[in-house]
Scaffold this active site. Structure first.
Site, short mmCIF file in Angstrom:
data_model
loop_
_atom_site.label_atom_id
_atom_site.label_comp_id
_atom_site.label_asym_id
_atom_site.label_seq_id
_atom_site.Cartn_x
_atom_site.Cartn_y
_atom_site.Cartn_z
CB CYS A 1 58.36 -74.69 22.73
SG CYS A 1 59.32 -75.70 21.56
CG ASP B 1 59.36 -73.90 27.28
OD1 ASP B 1 59.13 -75.08 27.60
OD2 ASP B 1 59.70 -73.55 26.14
#
Length: 150
Positions: A49, A56
């Site tokens: 992120c 992620d």
């Protein structure tokens, strides 16, 4: 296939620590007169992120109809792994992947889908595609985009 086109196969694998489009390699398609699909599935895609730095995770699907050049799978793996320490939003990742592959191969058609695992109770599944302008593949891209998830 002309082995001179490829430098990664058979050599020690070096993993880049950040986004590395330069690792992508292509080879000559032996069947450019045929329209056919090639699908790659990367179930262990990871990026960061850009705001929080948290990881992620996603499955990335790449589907394309090649023309003259095709992406070599080991180079694609190393390229996708190079996102591991790269900070970008989910939507950016799939669009960057698609644009880098277009630059490498100039395919007739390509689409990239990211199935990101939920974080904060929400999952995101960005999809992008491209069809060569002025061809039936441009029409295919429009049809598939507007029919996506319908």
């Amino acid at each position: 296939m002309d082995e001179k086109e490829l430098s990664l196969l058979g050599n020690k694998t070096v993993y880049k620590s950040d986004y590395a489009p330069e690792v992508l390699e292509a080879f000559t398609n032996k069947h450019p007169d045929n329209d056919y699909w090639v699908r790659f599935n990367c179930p262990e895609f990871t990026s960061l992120c850009p705001i929080t730095g948290q990881p992620d995770f996603a499955t990335i699907y790449i589907d394309y109809i090649p023309d003259i050049k095709m992406v070599e799978s080991k180079s694609l793996k190393l390229y996708l792994f190079s996102f591991r320490n790269h900070g970008d939003f989910h939507e950016d990742c799939v669009n960057i992947i698609m644009k880098d592959l277009i630059k490498l191969m100039d395919p007739k058609y390509i689409e990239v889908t990211g199935i990101f695992t939920p974080r904060g109770g929400i999952s995101i599944h960005p999809y992008c595609n491209y069809g060569r302008k002025g061809t039936k593949f441009e029409e295919l891209a429009e049809k598939r985009l507007f029919a996506h998830n319908s």
